[in-house]
Every structure is written in structure tokens, then in C-alpha cells.
Design a protein around this motif. Structure first.
Motif, PDB file in Angstrom:
ATOM      1  N   HIS A 149      -0.291   1.730 -10.106  1.00 40.71           N
ATOM      2  CA  HIS A 149       0.554   1.098  -9.100  1.00 40.71           C
ATOM      3  C   HIS A 149       0.148  -0.367  -8.928  1.00 40.71           C
ATOM      4  O   HIS A 149      -0.967  -0.743  -9.297  1.00 40.71           O
ATOM      5  N   VAL A 150       1.050  -1.155  -8.345  1.00 45.13           N
ATOM      6  CA  VAL A 150       0.700  -2.521  -7.953  1.00 45.13           C
ATOM      7  C   VAL A 150       1.016  -2.682  -6.466  1.00 45.13           C
ATOM      8  O   VAL A 150       2.085  -2.270  -6.003  1.00 45.13           O
ATOM      9  N   MET A 151       0.050  -3.229  -5.728  1.00 44.72           N
ATOM     10  CA  MET A 151       0.230  -3.403  -4.283  1.00 44.72           C
ATOM     11  C   MET A 151       0.216  -4.887  -3.934  1.00 44.72           C
ATOM     12  O   MET A 151      -0.630  -5.639  -4.423  1.00 44.72           O
ATOM     13  N   ASP A 152       1.146  -5.264  -3.081  1.00 48.11           N
ATOM     14  CA  ASP A 152       1.170  -6.631  -2.572  1.00 48.11           C
ATOM     15  C   ASP A 152       0.137  -6.728  -1.452  1.00 48.11           C
ATOM     16  O   ASP A 152       0.209  -5.993  -0.465  1.00 48.11           O
ATOM     17  N   LEU A 153      -0.830  -7.630  -1.592  1.00 46.65           N
ATOM     18  CA  LEU A 153      -1.903  -7.702  -0.601  1.00 46.65           C
ATOM     19  C   LEU A 153      -1.417  -8.255   0.736  1.00 46.65           C
ATOM     20  O   LEU A 153      -2.043  -8.013   1.774  1.00 46.65           O
ATOM     21  N   GLY A 154      -0.302  -9.001   0.723  1.00 49.21           N
ATOM     22  CA  GLY A 154       0.230  -9.532   1.971  1.00 49.21           C
ATOM     23  C   GLY A 154       0.857  -8.444   2.828  1.00 49.21           C
ATOM     24  O   GLY A 154       0.610  -8.364   4.037  1.00 49.21           O
TER      25      GLY A 154
END
Lengths: 338, 443
Positions: A268-273
Motif C-alpha cells: 500500500h501507499v499512504m499519504d503522510l499528510g
């Protein structure tokens, strides 16, 4: 049955089984020198880790003479002829002229595990003994910090005991944080003190202080954001393993456990914002710490389709679109040096 | 006088040397044969154990944390299978057959490891391997005890455990030797391990007498008090097994095994605590279990022989006192350079004084027809108790930290040892029936 007949049968069994065993060992030993046919072309040469040349480094993972050896290819021709060094590791990562090589070699009584810091010409600078089997390795973008994770195993597979140990090393001062478990943990806003804490899979930011890692406690995994100088970590979200920070430092790629208890992960890829995440197009279970090739592309290892004693490198777009593509076969531990 | 002649060694028929010239030899040939089988089999299984983490992580690229979680389940399975194996062996009156099935199953699993390339199948194969181990343990111990006179049980089990541990120490050496010759030769390690395991089965088939200890049940032998099982060659039923627990002495031993098992911190925790306490360098950590094993290996036979002479109760309780001393050192000792050696020595002595002595004591209280069942009952109780202790200790470690958790375990061990000392105290002779051979009552 008479005693002599029993001894005769035993002798025959010893000879037969000994012969089979010796044949197996000899077969495995000769395989190491035999170049694998059909694999990417390779020539022995000097691999350098200096920034400025756009190269991809990895460890050879196919059977044959270059198994485990650090190799490099131009980043725009990943399947081209490989330059193969004589540095051999189980895990490797490099950035800006610093490399960390985790090596496990058979010792007299037990495995001999080491973390070796190498310079841009792959010359060993220092080495550190490890308490277990090498698992993850990372160097910070500046090349200053190195981190590694090992699995510390019990004395038998009948013992309910498996534990990780993660260390962070400052290659300027040679100050070693041998165990991240000593760091102060803030979980959901409160101090967290527990003895079942395990860390693994560090990834560094460019400021040479911030890092992200997996924290496991009470049967759950958390993404933590940490500070080397403050010796502290703070939990962000649950069910995140082996994070990898994007070059622009806005997103984290990680493996997410599909079902509690099962050894199945999706990348998965998560947006840190926003802490919102999306799955990638890769549908297979990825058990690796993915590497960013650039801000839009991830690379990771998967067991070979036809031979399980080999890992292949695959890439997939980071935005969840597209399809997985084979980057190069017979390779693991990818790192892009740019 | 320790030979307890009224119950002739059951192995006498097949192992005549046992009583040849009126002076018993060191151990029965059956014990040596079974010891050899265990030695060979342990080489085989420890070869796999030694390379498994590296194979999973470096060879297959897996992260074995999930595997660690499954481990506890295997232990539970193994303990329950042990009970099944023990009872089955008594039921079919063929300990060698059931033990052989167990050894065979484990041998089959080793080449299968080559075919499995993901965690699921590998877990299944390792679970089957553990099943084989569970299946063979009780019938093997029954064969040892049935081929040995009552007064020499401790020594016989000591010899077996020493040979077993020798194999466990040789296994990793063999594996690393192969990996030294053939880089990444995990397939060779698993293949050779399978060959070694098959050799173990061959030795079992050739040199271990068949049947339940090699003798038909003797009606003439004086049955122990309150013998629940028929001395006739009747089929052994589940009810007889349950009735075993009505034997006061066996019940006492089972109770003590469970109580003490509940406070015996698992080896891995001991090594982890030792490293935290003394700051042993990381590279020495994998060698800590070898220290325990070496002491166990050296002292298993003397401790067993001592138990036969001065009483198994005394040696068994002393073993736990030594473990308590090890806990104490871990908790309160100053930072001596010798601390790691002392703790490992005490830990090894604990195993030497208890691991073979307990089955020796159990064997002396269980009738021959139910020997394997009786051994399995106590073994399963102990294994489940230790598993429960692992879980509880892990919880206490999380809640309170290492020191208080170990202090609690030490306090628990002290209480349980006191209870055990009381429960296992020598009982006055029972006038109504001939008492079961009781090692603890001998001077």
C-alpha cells in the motif's frame, strides 16, 4: 535376525544414505560455480556507490557464481549487462557513497552474522556483530545513518520465541543505538512502556534525524515516526509494516497485513499528510521492504515464478494504477543511486 | 540391593546381558540402541533448526514473525499427540511400532521442506514433524524403562538424554559444515537431514527389540498397589489410562510436574534475561543454549545414577533448587564476570537433574502394561504447564517488566517446590498391598 546380518544391513544403509547425502552436498556445491543459463549477462567489475551516476544496485539472487554478490546496472537499462562486485551479502542498501551489507556466514558453532559498513568503493570500513539473522537494511539519503533489523531466534523451532532487534548507526561518530527498544515510545498520546516491543524496517528522511519504522506490541503493528537525536518514537497508524519513505517525503509505501494472523500482505501507499492509503496494482503478497526508484515507482522482490530459490525484482506505479512489471530477474535488495 | 530383583527387567529376554553375570552392566543394550536412535534423529532435526531462520529469511525472503506466532500451537499439538502416542503404544502392545511411526513421520517431513516455498506449507510440514516427535516420545521412554531394572532407571534415562543432547549439539555443526561447502545449500542440508533421519529409523528397526519392551506381560509379577489395569493381556482401554491417575504416587508426580512446569521459565526467556542482565555481546547470544546443553550432556548420566542411589525425589527437587538459584543470580547477583557461566551451568544442571529423573520416577510407579500411557500423562502435563508458563511469563514481562516477572516466577517456583517436596515425601509402607517400587523411599 542374527547380529551379523543386522550389522550388514546397517552397513549397507549407512553406505547408501551416505552416498545420497554426499551426492546432494556435491550437487549443491558445484551449482555455486555453474553460471545459470538464460539469466541476465554479467561481468565482474568495480561497483561504486557514489552519487551522480544514475545506477540501480541489487544483490544477485539466482543460482550460480554471482549469488549474493552486489551488482549494479544503469538505472535506464535494468535488464542490461550487470557489473558484479565481489562483495557478498544477504541484505544490502546504499545511498550517497555509504553502503550497509548484512552478511550471515556459517560459523563453527552457530551462524556468524555481521553488519558491514562499506565506502563508495565497497571497502569495508567497520563491521558490527549481529545477534540474529539479517532481515532489513537501510541507509539514510545523505549516507550518514545506517539501520538494520535482525531476527533473533530461539534455540529450537519448538520454542515459542521470535524477536527482532533494530539498530541505528551514525557513520560519522560511529555511535551505535544497538536496540531501538530503548527509545521512548509515545502511543496514542501517552507514554508506552511494554516489554513485548519489537521494531523493524527503518526508513530515513533527508534531515538525518527523522525516521519511520514498524513497531509491534500487543499483537499489533504500528507505523511510528521517530527522532534519532531525541531517542523517541510516536505511533501514527496501525497495521503498517516495513515502511519506505518516498523521495519527496510525502508518502510511505508499506506492506499491510490482509487478515490478522495470516502471512499475507498487500503493498500500500499512504499519504503522510492525510494518513489515507490506497493499494497498489500488485495483487501478490509482498513480503519485502519496497524501495522507491523515483517519486512514482516502487521496486520490491518476489519469489521467482519458476524457481523458488530465486527472487525477482518487480516494479509498480505508486499511485495504484498500471500493472506490475518485471524489472530484472534473479535480484533482491534494490537501491537506486542517483 | 538397588536392583529390586522381584520385578525382573522386562528386557531380560532380548537383552540377556542385562543380568548376565549377576552384576548389572551400565545400561541395557536397548537403552544404548534407543540412545543411538535419538542421537541420530537429533542430529537430523537440529540441522534443520539451525538453518531454518536463515532459509526462511535469506533463502525464501520471508519474514518469520508469523511463523513465531504459530510455534506455540505446535507445542500444544505435540503435547496432546504425546498422550495419543503413549496410549496407542500400550493399546497395540507394540511400543517399537508406534515409536517407529513417529520417527518415520519426522523423517518424511525433511525432504518435504524442499518442496514448500511459502510459510503456509512450511508451517504444515513443521507441524507434522512435531506430531512425529509427540508420537514417539512416550513409547520410546517406555521402551527405555521396560528394558531396565527399577534401581537403574535414573541412569538409563541419563544415558539416553546425554546421547540425545550429543546429537542436538552435532546437528548445527553438520549443517554449517554443509553450508560451508555448498553456499546456500539449504536443499543439501534438508536432504542430508532426511538421510540421517532415515538412518535413525533403520537403527531403530534393526537394534531395538520389538513389542512392549520385548516381554509378554507377566502375571507372576507383583502388581503395584491399587493397580487399575488388568495384569492379563487384556486390551488396554481408555478407562484404564484414566484410572492411572488413581495411583497415588503417579498422581503426586503428575501434580508436581505440572506445578513445577508452571513456574519453569522457558529457555529462550532465560537467555534473553541473561543477555539483558549481563550485556553479553550480540555475537555470543546464539551460543548460550550450547552452554546449557554442554552441562546437561556432561551431568545427565552422573545425575541419573545419583538419583538411583540417593533417591529420585532428592535429585529432582535439588534440580529445581538449582534453577531457583539461577533465577536468583539473574535477579540479584552483582555484576560478576563469571555470572553468565554460573547461570548456564545451573541451568544445565537443572536439566541434568530433572529431565531424565522424572520419567525414571514415573516409570517406577506405573504398571508395565500402561507404562507409555503413564509417561505420556506426566509428559503432557509438564509440557502444557510449561506452555502456559511461557504465555503467563510473556504477559507478566509485558505488564511488570523483566525483573518483577522473574521474581514472580522465582517465588512461584519456591512455593511449588515446597509443595512438591511435601507431596513427594516418602510415604510409610502400605500394609495392605505390596507398595509400588518407590525410588524415593530408598536411602
Amino acid at each position: 535376525m542374527t547380529r551379523s546380518r543386522r550389522l550388514l544391513i546397517l552397513a549397507v544403509a549407512v553406505l547408501l544414505l551416505g552416498g545420497v547425502g554426499a551426492a546432494l552436498v556435491l550437487h549443491a556445491a558445484s551449482r555455486a560455480d555453474r553460471p545459470r543459463t538464460g539469466g541476465p549477462a554479467a561481468t565482474a567489475g568495480a561497483v561504486t556507490l557514489t552519487a551522480g551516476r544514475d545506477t540501480l544496485t541489487f544483490l544477485g539472487s539466482g543460482q550460480g557464481p554471482h549469488r549474493g554478490a552486489l551488482a549494479s546496472v544503469p538505472a535506464d537499462a535494468p535488464d542490461g549487462t550487470r557489473t558484479v562486485s565481489d562483495l557478498s551479502c544477504q541484505r544490502f542498501h546504499a545511498a550517497a557513497g555509504t553502503g550497509v551489507c548484512l552478511r550471515s556466514s556459517p560459523g563453527a558453532l552457530a551462524q556468524d552474522n555481521k553488519a558491514i559498513i562499506v565506502d563508495a568503493e565497497l571497502r569495508p570500513v567497520r563491521s558490527f556483530p549481529l545477534a540474529g539473522t539479517p532481515s532489513r537494511a537501510r541507509v539514510s539519503p545523505s549516507g550518514r545513518f545506517a539501520a538494520w533489523t535482525v531476527f533473533v531466534s530461539g534455540e529450537s523451532y519448538g520454542a515459542a520465541f521470535f524477536s527482532t532487534r533494530t539498530a541505528i548507526l551514525d557513520t560519522r561518530t560511529w555511535k551505535l543505538e544497538p536496540n531501538l527498544e530503548e527509545f521512548a515510545i509515545t502511543m496514542d498520546g501517552r507514554d508506552h512502556r511494554a516489554q513485548d516491543v519489537n521494531f523493524w524496517g527503518v526508513t530515513f528522511a533527508k534531515d538525518d534525524d527523522t525516521f519511520y519504522a514498524t513497531l509491534s506490541t500487543a499483537g499489533e503493528t504500528h507505523l511510528v515516526k521517530g527522532s534519532v537525536s531525541r531517542r523517541s518514537v510516536t505511533t501514527l497508524v496501525k497495521n503498517v509494516e516495513c515502511p519506505s519513505l518516498s523521495p519527496d517525503e510525502t508518502r510511505i509505501a508499506y506492506k499491510k497485513r490482509v487478515r490478522a494472523g495470516a502471512s499475507l500482505w498487500r503493498e500500500h501507499v499512504m499519504d503522510l499528510g492525510t494518513l489515507r492509503d490506497h493499494p497498489l496494482a500488485e495483487k501478490r503478497s509482498v513480503d519485502d521492504q519496497a524501495a522507491w526508484l523515483d517519486d512514482d515507482t516502487l521496486a520490491y522482490g518476489l519469489p521467482g515464478d519458476d524457481a523458488a530459490d530465486r527472487t525477482d525484482l518487480w516494479t509498480v506505479p505508486a499511485d495504484g494504477s498500471g500493472t506490475p512489471r518485471l524489472l530484472t530477474s534473479g535480484a533482491s535488495s534494490p537501491a537506486r543511486l542517483g | 540391593m538397588y536392583l529390586a530383583d522381584r520385578s525382573a527387567p522386562s528386557g531380560a529376554k532380548t537383552a540377556p546381558t542385562d543380568r548376565g553375570s549377576g552384576r548389572a552392566p551400565a545400561v541395557a543394550s536397548t537403552v544404548l540402541a534407543l540412545g543411538t536412535v535419538s542421537l541420530i534423529t537429533d542430529i537430523s532435526s537440529e540441522m534443520v533448526t539451525a538453518v531454518l531462520p536463515l532459509y526462511l529469511i535469506a533463502g525464501l525472503g520471508l519474514s518469520p514473525l508469523g511463523f513465531g506466532a504459530l510455534d506455540g500451537v505446535y507445542n500444544g499439538v505435540s503435547a496432546l499427540v504425546q498422550l495419543t502416542g503413549g496410549h496407542l503404544a500400550d493399546r497395540v502392545r507394540n511400543h517399537k511400532l508406534v515409536a517407529g511411526l513417529g520417527y518415520g513421520l519426522s523423517a518424511l517431513c525433511k525432504p518435504l521442506l524442499l518442496l514448500a516455498h511459502s510459510l503456509g506449507p512450511i508451517s504444515v510440514i513443521l507441524a507434522l514433524e512435531r506430531t512425529g516427535k509427540g508420537l514417539r516420545t512416550a513409547p520410546r521412554d517406555a521402551l527405555i524403562s521396560l528394558s531396565t531394572p527399577d534401581g537403574l532407571q535414573g541412569r538409563a534415562f541419563g544415558v539416553h538424554r546425554a546421547m540425545d543432547t550429543t546429537g542436538a549439539l552435532l546437528g548445527p555443526l553438520a549443517a554449517f559444515l554443509i553450508l560451508g561447502v555448498a553456499v546456500d545449500g539449504y536443499d543439501a542440508v534438508f536432504g542430508v537431514s532426511a538421510c540421517v533421519a532415515v538412518l535413525g529409523v533403520v537403527v531403530l528397526l534393526l537394534f531395538v527389540p520389538s513389542g512392549a519392551g520385548g516381554t509378554p506381560p507377566r502375571q507372576a509379577a507383583a502388581p503395584p498397589a491399587a493397580l487399575p489395569a488388568p495384569a492379563r493381556p487384556n486390551p488396554v482401554r481408555l478407562r484404564d489410562a484414566a484410572a492411572l491417575l488413581r495411583l497415588p504416587r503417579l498422581r503426586a508426580l503428575a501434580l508436581c510436574a505440572v506445578l513445577l512446569g508452571l513456574t519453569t521459565v522457558s529457555d529462550a526467556f532465560v537467555y534473553l534475561l541473561l543477555q539483558r542482565r549481563t550485556g553479553i555481546d550480540d555475537q555470543w547470544f546464539p551460543l548460550l543454549p550450547l552452554g546449557t546443553a554442554a552441562v546437561f550432556l556432561l551431568l545427565a548420566v552422573p545425575a541419573g545414577a545419583l538419583a538411583d542411589r540417593i533417591g529420585r525425589r532428592t535429585v529432582f527437587l535439588t534440580g529445581h533448587a538449582l534453577l531457583l538459584a539461577a533465577y536468583g543470580l539473574l535477579l540479584w547477583a552483582p555484576d560478576w564476570p563469571a555470572l553468565p557461566y554460573l547461570v548456564l551451568a545451573l541451568h544445565g544442571m537443572f536439566y541434568a537433574a530433572t529431565d531424565g529423573v522424572l520419567p525414571a520416577a514415573v516409570a517406577a510407579t506405573v504398571p508395565e502394561s500402561l507404562r507409555a500411557t503413564g509417561l505420556a500423562l506426566v509428559g503432557t502435563g509438564q509440557a502444557l504447564a510449561r506452555f502456559a508458563c511461557s504465555l503467563a511469563f510473556g504477559g507478566a514481562w509485558t505488564l511488570w517488566g523483566t525483573g518483577p516477572a522473574l521474581a514472580a516466577a522465582a517465588a512461584g517456583l519456591l512455593c511449588c517446590a515446597a509443595v512438591a517436596g511435601h507431596v513427594l515425601r516418602p510415604s510409610p509402607p502400605v500394609p495392605a498391598a505390596p507398595a509400588p517400587p518407590d525410588p524415593a523411599r530408598r536411602p
